[in-house]
Design a protein around this motif. Structure first.
Motif, PDB file in Angstrom:
ATOM      1  N   LYS A 104       0.664  28.358 -22.389  1.00  0.00           N
ATOM      2  CA  LYS A 104       1.155  28.052 -23.724  1.00  0.00           C
ATOM      3  C   LYS A 104       1.138  29.254 -24.667  1.00  0.00           C
ATOM      4  N   GLN A 105       0.963  30.434 -24.099  1.00  0.00           N
ATOM      5  CA  GLN A 105       0.968  31.648 -24.905  1.00  0.00           C
ATOM      6  C   GLN A 105       2.217  32.469 -24.582  1.00  0.00           C
ATOM      7  N   HIS A 145       7.030  31.136 -24.214  1.00  0.00           N
ATOM      8  CA  HIS A 145       5.773  30.746 -23.587  1.00  0.00           C
ATOM      9  C   HIS A 145       5.944  30.782 -22.073  1.00  0.00           C
ATOM     10  N   GLU A 147       4.965  28.827 -19.791  1.00  0.00           N
ATOM     11  CA  GLU A 147       5.293  27.546 -19.166  1.00  0.00           C
ATOM     12  C   GLU A 147       6.791  27.259 -19.173  1.00  0.00           C
TER      13      GLU A 147
END
Length: 312
Positions: A104-105, A145, A147
């Protein structure tokens, strides 16, 4: 010589690394299982060394011991001729089997953060990350991100994490897994740039054709043991000689020639192994007696053939 804190960012810039990684009689047991058994080989400075073997052969365990993630049950790892230290390992680029990205970064933010942990200044870390993302075709995804990326693009991000900051050695566990052909070529170019300044590179792969194309030295592991090592030509010189025979008629009779093993016969074409010295002369005499011989040529053994022979 330490590269920590050095601000130069290009993969080919800075001082030349000239040390070897040497594994001496390295062993590791897990309970009653001996996963790595008396493994010895050298990853020479400036050399791409391919590390191949089947699932469970012990490659990942060996690489973890090199990086200090696991302690050896026996043996030692040397860097520049002396026992390796954690400070040495901090200057290595490592790509583990388990990927360690934060889903999530944003790509750029976490890579700069990892670069800072490696000792780079903020400006140098951002420059190195940006350069590598461009080289691997991810410049337009820097703010995404992790993901949101495909598995192949996540693999590229993990590669950047290992390569940035001008490491003194590279230990990469399946770095080419999931990459498309363009990314494979970019990755190969980057690795060659590192070896050109003397960096020893050890990488594992199941893609034997790729290992054969890229590597100057190979180490083959099976059941925790080194079963073959050397240059591709060294390994080929010890491989069983094969020949291709093309006749004017059916080649099925070659199966009955003493000293010849017919690997494959398809109509007038046969792939043969000469297992007894002088058998090829008898084969050719019989072939000429039966008709025309269109081809009888030695076949250069592939790494896949060598691998099957040494791991059988």
């Amino acid at each position: 010589m330490s590269t920590i804190g050095d601000q130069t960012t290009g993969p080919g810039a800075g001082p030349r690394a000239t040390a070897d990684i040497e594994l001496r009689h390295l062993s590791r047991t897990f309970g009653d299982i001996r996963a790595v058994d008396d493994v010895s080989f050298t990853v020479s400075a400036g050399t791409l060394t391919g590390f191949v073997g089947g699932n469970g052969a012990g490659k990942t365990t060996t690489m973890r011991m090199v990086m200090g993630v696991l302690s050896p049950t026996g043996g030692e790892v040397l860097w520049d001729g002396r026992p390796i230290t954690q400070l040495d390992r901090r200057t290595f680029g490592y790509m583990p089997e388990e990927r360690g990205l934060y889903p999530k970064q944003a790509v750029l933010d976490q890579l700069v953060y990892l670069g800072r942990l490696r000792g780079l200044g903020a400006t140098a870390a951002r420059a190195s990350v940006t350069s590598h993302l461009e080289r691997l075709g991810l410049a337009d995804r820097a703010k995404d991100h992790v993901e949101k990326l495909s598995l192949g693009n996540q693999q590229r991000v993990q590669i950047v994490a290992a390569l940035m900051g001008r490491p003194r050695a590279l230990v990469l566990d399946e770095p080419f897994s999931g990459l498309d052909p363009a990314a494979v070529d970019s990755m190969a170019d980057l690795l060659r740039e590192h070896t050109s300044r003397g960096v020893p590179v050890l990488f594992s792969s199941h893609q034997l054709d790729l290992v054969e194309r890229l590597c100057e030295r190979l180490v083959v592991l099976a059941r925790g043991h080194v079963v073959a090592s050397g240059t591709p030509e060294d390994l080929r010189s010890h491989s069983v000689a094969r020949h291709r025979l093309v006749l004017s008629g059916d080649a099925g009779w070659v199966r009955d020639v003493a000293g010849i093993h017919a690997v494959d016969v398809d109509g007038p074409t046969a792939l043969l192994e000469v297992v007894e010295h002088g058998a090829e002369r008898r084969l050719l005499e019989e072939a000429l007696r039966r008709g025309e011989v269109h081809e009888f040529s030695p076949q250069r053994p592939s790494l896949a053939q060598i691998y099957r022979e040494v791991t059988a």
